[in-house]
Motif scaffolding. Structure first.
Motif, PDB file in Angstrom:
ATOM      1  N   LYS A  52       0.828  -1.160   0.034  1.00 15.13           N
ATOM      2  CA  LYS A  52      -0.059   0.070  -0.117  1.00 15.13           C
ATOM      3  C   LYS A  52       0.921   1.261  -0.017  1.00 15.13           C
ATOM      4  CE  LYS A  52      -3.673   2.462   2.586  1.00 15.13           C
ATOM      5  NZ  LYS A  52      -4.433   2.137   3.822  1.00 15.13           N
ATOM      6  N   ALA A  53       0.581   2.205  -0.891  1.00 14.17           N
ATOM      7  CA  ALA A  53       1.149   3.463  -0.975  1.00 14.17           C
ATOM      8  C   ALA A  53       2.810   3.056  -1.212  1.00 14.17           C
ATOM      9  CB  ALA A  53       1.179   4.409   0.382  1.00 14.17           C
ATOM     10  N   GLY A  54       3.072   1.991  -2.037  1.00 13.28           N
ATOM     11  CA  GLY A  54       4.332   1.738  -2.256  1.00 13.28           C
ATOM     12  C   GLY A  54       5.408   0.993  -1.389  1.00 13.28           C
ATOM     13  N   LYS A  55       4.663   0.595  -0.052  1.00 12.62           N
ATOM     14  CA  LYS A  55       5.325  -0.010   0.986  1.00 12.62           C
ATOM     15  C   LYS A  55       4.641  -1.273   1.205  1.00 12.62           C
ATOM     16  CE  LYS A  55       6.962   3.759   3.599  1.00 12.62           C
ATOM     17  NZ  LYS A  55       6.927   4.418   4.925  1.00 12.62           N
ATOM     18  N   MET A  56       5.636  -2.426   1.094  1.00 15.85           N
ATOM     19  CA  MET A  56       5.119  -3.805   1.274  1.00 15.85           C
ATOM     20  C   MET A  56       4.438  -3.879   2.775  1.00 15.85           C
ATOM     21  SD  MET A  56       5.893  -5.365  -1.310  1.00 15.85           S
ATOM     22  CE  MET A  56       5.226  -6.913  -1.016  1.00 15.85           C
ATOM     23  N   GLY A  57       3.360  -4.758   2.993  1.00 17.48           N
ATOM     24  CA  GLY A  57       2.696  -4.877   4.148  1.00 17.48           C
ATOM     25  C   GLY A  57       3.551  -5.168   5.552  1.00 17.48           C
ATOM     26  N   CYS A  58       4.634  -6.093   5.140  1.00 16.19           N
ATOM     27  CA  CYS A  58       5.252  -6.424   6.355  1.00 16.19           C
ATOM     28  C   CYS A  58       6.313  -5.456   6.418  1.00 16.19           C
ATOM     29  CB  CYS A  58       6.187  -7.796   5.458  1.00 16.19           C
ATOM     30  SG  CYS A  58       7.273  -7.644   4.275  1.00 16.19           S
ATOM     31  N   ASP A  59       6.396  -4.505   5.839  1.00 21.68           N
ATOM     32  CA  ASP A  59       7.412  -3.349   6.252  1.00 21.68           C
ATOM     33  C   ASP A  59       6.858  -2.194   6.714  1.00 21.68           C
ATOM     34  OD1 ASP A  59       9.654  -4.696   4.815  1.00 21.68           O
ATOM     35  OD2 ASP A  59       9.384  -3.538   3.103  1.00 21.68           O
ATOM     36  N   ARG A  60       5.275  -2.214   7.036  1.00 19.71           N
ATOM     37  CA  ARG A  60       4.575  -1.142   7.513  1.00 19.71           C
ATOM     38  C   ARG A  60       4.570  -1.059   9.053  1.00 19.71           C
ATOM     39  NH1 ARG A  60       1.811   1.774   3.650  1.00 19.71           N
ATOM     40  NH2 ARG A  60       0.173   2.117   5.234  1.00 19.71           N
ATOM     41  N   GLN A  61       4.551  -0.364   9.684  1.00 18.38           N
ATOM     42  CA  GLN A  61       4.213  -0.217  11.059  1.00 18.38           C
ATOM     43  C   GLN A  61       2.754  -0.682  11.468  1.00 18.38           C
ATOM     44  OE1 GLN A  61       5.463   3.336  12.877  1.00 18.38           O
ATOM     45  NE2 GLN A  61       7.645   2.980  12.596  1.00 18.38           N
ATOM     46  N   GLN A  62       2.640  -1.510  12.505  1.00 17.11           N
ATOM     47  CA  GLN A  62       1.209  -1.646  13.038  1.00 17.11           C
ATOM     48  C   GLN A  62       0.490  -0.248  13.338  1.00 17.11           C
ATOM     49  OE1 GLN A  62      -0.726  -4.031  13.864  1.00 17.11           O
ATOM     50  NE2 GLN A  62       0.629  -5.972  14.037  1.00 17.11           N
ATOM     51  N   GLY A  63      -0.779  -0.266  12.785  1.00 14.03           N
ATOM     52  CA  GLY A  63      -1.754   0.878  12.897  1.00 14.03           C
ATOM     53  C   GLY A  63      -1.585   1.583  11.523  1.00 14.03           C
ATOM     54  N   GLN A  64      -0.893   1.408  10.530  1.00 13.25           N
ATOM     55  CA  GLN A  64      -0.707   2.171   9.299  1.00 13.25           C
ATOM     56  C   GLN A  64      -1.669   2.131   8.260  1.00 13.25           C
ATOM     57  OE1 GLN A  64       3.525   2.524   8.190  1.00 13.25           O
ATOM     58  NE2 GLN A  64       3.688   4.320   9.339  1.00 13.25           N
ATOM     59  N   GLY A  65      -2.637   1.191   8.579  1.00 13.34           N
ATOM     60  CA  GLY A  65      -3.632   0.600   7.429  1.00 13.34           C
ATOM     61  C   GLY A  65      -3.595   0.923   6.302  1.00 13.34           C
TER      62      GLY A  65
END
Length: 65
Positions: A52-65
């Protein structure tokens, strides 16, 4: 024969059972469809297989939906 496909993050089996039951009941009530003809497919995607928004889900922080 209604076929419903749900794409989601992994969920508990108990939750999926309840959702499948409710979806089936909705088809029975609204369309008059026999329960036996309703199929529900769950396609579960983990954080390594979506972005999402160019970032892999596993690289996103919790709560950044």
């Amino acid at each position: 024969m209604p076929i419903v496909t749900i794409q989601q993050f992994p969920r508990d089996l108990t939750q999926k059972r309840e959702l499948a039951q409710r979806i089936t009941q909705a088809f029975v009530e609204v369309y008059g469809t026999p329960e036996e003809s309703v199929q529900v497919f769950f396609s579960e995607v983990d954080g390594e297989n979506w972005a999402k928004a160019g970032k892999m889900g596993c690289d996103r922080q919790q709560g950044q939906g």
